[in-house]
Design an enzyme around this catalytic site. Structure first.
Site, PDB file in Angstrom:
ATOM      1  CB  SER A 119       2.694  -8.147   1.756  1.00 21.35           C
ATOM      2  OG  SER A 119       1.454  -8.043   2.406  1.00 21.35           O
ATOM      3  CB  SER A 120      -1.474 -11.636   0.046  1.00 19.55           C
ATOM      4  OG  SER A 120      -2.148 -10.771   0.934  1.00 19.55           O
TER       5      SER A 120
ATOM      6  CB  THR B  21      -0.931  -0.001   1.235  1.00 22.76           C
ATOM      7  OG1 THR B  21      -1.785  -1.148   1.177  1.00 22.76           O
ATOM      8  CG2 THR B  21      -1.801   1.250   1.269  1.00 22.76           C
TER       9      THR B  21
ATOM     10  CD  GLN C 228      -4.456 -21.320  20.101  1.00 22.38           C
ATOM     11  OE1 GLN C 228      -5.448 -20.629  20.374  1.00 22.38           O
ATOM     12  NE2 GLN C 228      -4.546 -22.621  19.862  1.00 22.38           N
TER      13      GLN C 228
END
Length: 342
Positions: free
Chosen positions: A60-61, A15, A279
């Site tokens: 970036s994905s 972005t 997590q």
């Protein structure tokens, strides 16, 4: 006379590298050759800034190991020419890439600062300009002719973090990243304040060395209530699988059912490396603290301590590329190599 730092700005995509076409309203790629024209504030900085952009900037994905190697190799090829490096990267996977580079560069003696933005650089309310300007300023910080920062950092919304301690926590707020297990390395306000006690110290007597051998035959297995034997067996039976990041509850707890432990024990005996991480975005795995983690420790699961999932994935790929014995792997993984764990 104060030395002007030479900074290489590398745009990979994301972005931050977009600018709005006000005629059509669409976003288009920013021309980094015209950087000073579009961001005149950079002229105030006492640095020489060169720019380099990927021929085909990527979202970036779509980041992968090959892209990590490309970024790292670009830096390595220019390492002796520049005093610091700023990598512009999409925020979604920035923590993964930045963590990977922290392991790729052994004994890093210059700053590599990752940054990005939530809004395009041409947007009226953009966070891109501040992130970019301050990242360049940080990359150029020197004391007695030596870089102040000598590690891979991630700068976002007024804070510089150790990159391999970060996690993206918000998709909408400007404060998109957090580092709950390690304090910021620097904070930007009226003054740029560096937390010198939090910095990673390289051995300046040794040269920086690049490692590019990654093995990405890994997966993340997140434990959840109701997970069953067929699911775990299926996932851990993937052909060629070498390593697993096991995301457990709290301080490293997982089901104590016989089927779960039996599958893990069998896979570990067959050569699978299993790393236990929490997590939670803060806190640490303490294997053996509760009965539900005692058995994991006994069957050979490796403790990730307070490492983030992003850093654990990068470190796992990095160490698998070394083809270590299980005993040596466990010893090295449970040791802080680049400040990624306490």
């Amino acid at each position: 006379m104060k030395k002007r730092a030479k900074i290489l700005l590398i745009y990979t995509g994301g972005t931050i590298g977009m600018i709005k076409d006000y005629d059509s309203g669409a976003l288009k790629a920013f021309n980094f050759d015209e950087l000073l024209q579009n961001i005149p504030e950079l002229k105030i900085l006492e640095h020489e800034i060169d720019t380099l952009s990927f021929d085909d900037p990527i979202d970036s994905s779509n980041m992968n190991v090959e892209c990590w190697v490309k970024v790292a190799s670009t830096i390595n090829e220019n390492f002796d020419t520049y005093d610091g490096f700023v990598v512009l990267h999409g925020s979604d996977t920035m923590s993964y890439t930045a963590s990977a580079l922290s392991f790729m560069f052994e004994n890093l003696t210059k700053p590599i600062i990752f940054t990005g933005s939530q809004l395009p650089i041409g947007d009226l309310r953009t966070d891109a300009k501040e992130n970019l300007i301050t990242s360049i300023q940080i990359a150029g910080l020197q004391k007695n002719g030596k870089p102040v920062i000598s590690e891979v950092g991630l700068y976002f919304e007024y804070k510089l973090y150790r990159a391999n301690r970060t996690t993206k926590i918000n998709a909408e707020h400007f404060q998109a990243f957090a580092s709950l297990n390690h304090p910021p390395l620097a904070e930007s306000g009226v003054y740029l304040s560096v937390n010198h006690n939090a910095l990673w110290r390289p051995n300046r007597r040794q040269r920086t060395k690049l490692h590019t051998g990654f093995n990405n035959e890994v997966l993340i297995l997140k434990i959840f209530p109701g997970i069953n034997a067929k699911t775990v067996e299926y996932m851990l039976s993937k052909p060629g699988l070498k390593g697993v990041v096991l995301e457990t509850y709290g301080s490293g707890n997982a089901p104590s059912d016989d089927w779960f432990l039996d599958i893990l024990k069998r896979k570990i005996s067959e050569g699978l490396f299993v790393v236990n991480v929490t997590q939670c975005i803060g806190g640490s795995v303490v294997m053996g603290q509760y009965e539900t983690s005692v058995q994991l420790k006994k069957i050979g699961v490796v403790s990730g301590k307070d490492i983030s999932t992003e850093a654990a994935v990068a470190k796992l790929m990095y160490l698998l590329g070394k083809e270590l014995s299980p005993k040596v792997f466990k010893t090295i993984f449970e040791t802080s190599l680049r400040g990624e764990m306490s």
